[in-house]
Design a protein around this motif. Structure first.
Motif, short mmCIF file in Angstrom:
data_model
loop_
_atom_site.label_atom_id
_atom_site.label_comp_id
_atom_site.label_asym_id
_atom_site.label_seq_id
_atom_site.Cartn_x
_atom_site.Cartn_y
_atom_site.Cartn_z
N MET B 105 0.87 -1.18 0.00
CA MET B 105 0.00 0.00 0.00
C MET B 105 0.91 1.23 0.00
N VAL B 106 0.48 2.27 -0.71
CA VAL B 106 1.36 3.43 -0.88
C VAL B 106 0.73 4.69 -0.27
N VAL B 107 1.57 5.50 0.34
CA VAL B 107 1.12 6.76 0.93
C VAL B 107 2.25 7.77 0.71
N CYS B 108 1.96 9.05 0.92
CA CYS B 108 3.03 10.03 1.02
C CYS B 108 2.74 10.82 2.29
N THR B 109 3.53 10.57 3.32
CA THR B 109 3.25 11.27 4.59
C THR B 109 3.75 12.70 4.54
N LEU B 110 4.71 13.00 3.66
CA LEU B 110 5.24 14.36 3.56
C LEU B 110 4.24 15.30 2.90
#
Lengths: 111, 208
Positions: B105-110
């Motif tokens: 699963m992919v996210v971008c926390t920045l």
């Protein structure tokens, strides 16, 4: 969550500010990681006071970052931006509905 | 748009942020730093030409062609660039494969780093604080919100994108899809399945 096609950009200015940033990056005025770190910092700051929904507030943060970022790079002075923005506002308010809105009148009156 | 509306004797004033963007454009154009026509090309590209179909093409090919899949998992940047899906922001692409044992699963926390050339512009929820914060902390709960329930013993791996590295999930190939052609397979690859918040669509059973 469905895959029904959402509009890519919900407001025209979202698309404009996105394209402006991508264009400046592609023209070599800054690299993307530098932009992302500034943008990430704005999101973090804005996210402290309210939970961002990823819609309008996301692009508001984007625009806020771009204004500061371009000012810090001496590409667009914040006062100039405010002045030109006001000129656009006056142009819209003084142009009859349906006629093209341009800055020429506003700019020539100032000179 | 009515041109003789007495309530609007002047042009409709765009919202404040729209005027601020216009001001930036005006200044940068006057300085010769940008070409307004190039902005329109970029908008047209992202609105009409780039989208999840690109990623679906890559996934469908990987399902059909083991050598292509091996190359994709080895060096996705080179493989997708060859197909013309290269990132103009100079990012590195990494493809991660879902199996019976691992769900990626992919996210971008920045902020919202995302493989634009393969998936287009991210959906609103990908950019929301809720997803960005919860995907790492409680991925299974997030998946449940998307209607995805995984077997207990399937590990969930969350990848945090950066401006330098972006991820494409290769979802599991649907059962009973042997022998289907690339176009039919592409139709089963949803955007969410390539972010890892969904699964590829099942093969539709034809009526008996």
């Amino acid at each position: 969550m469905t895959d029904a096609p959402d509009p890519v950009f919900t407001e025209p200015w979202h698309a404009q500010v996105f394209a402006l940033t991508v264009h400046l990056n592609e023209a070599g005025h800054f690299d993307w990681p530098e932009w992302a770190s500034h943008f990430g910092a704005t999101l973090k700051k804005n996210g402290l006071s309210k939970e961002l929904d990823g819609g309008d507030d996301y692009f508001t943060a984007w625009l806020e970052t771009l204004e500061q970022f371009l000012a810090s790079k001496d590409l667009a002075d914040l006062r100039d931006v405010a002045e030109i923005k006001n000129a656009w506002e006056r142009a819209y308010l003084s142009t009859p509905h349906g006629a093209p809105v341009t800055l020429e009148q506003e700019m020539s009156e100032k000179r | 748009m009515p041109h003789d509306d007495p309530d609007h004797p002047h042009s409709l004033l765009p919202p404040d942020p729209a005027l601020r963007v216009k001001a930036l454009e005006t200044i940068l154009t006057q300085k010769g730093l940008i070409d307004p026509a190039a902005l329109d090309v970029i908008i047209d590209t992202y609105e009409n030409k780039i989208g999840p179909r690109n990623g679906a093409h890559v996934v469908a090919r990987a399902w059909r062609d083991p050598a292509f899949k091996a190359a994709l998992l080895e060096d996705a940047t080179a493989v997708v660039s060859e197909l013309g899906y290269y990132g103009r922001q100079g990012e590195h692409m990494v493809a991660v494969e879902n199996t019976a044992n691992v769900h990626n699963m992919v996210v971008c926390t920045l902020c919202s780093c995302y493989p634009w050339p393969l998936l287009g512009i991210p959906p609103g929820w990908y950019k929301s604080d809720a997803y960005r914060a919860r995907a790492v902390r409680e991925p299974r709960a997030v998946l449940a919100d998307f209607g995805v329930t995984l077997p207990e013993d399937t590990a969930v791996r969350v990848w945090d994108s950066t401006a330098e590295v972006r991820y494409l999930v290769v979802p599991e190939r649907p059962a009973d899809s042997d022998g289907m052609d690339e176009a039919a397979l592409m139709d089963m690859v949803t955007r969410d399945s390539m972010i890892g918040t969904g699964l590829a669509l099942p093969v539709e059973r034809s009526a008996p």
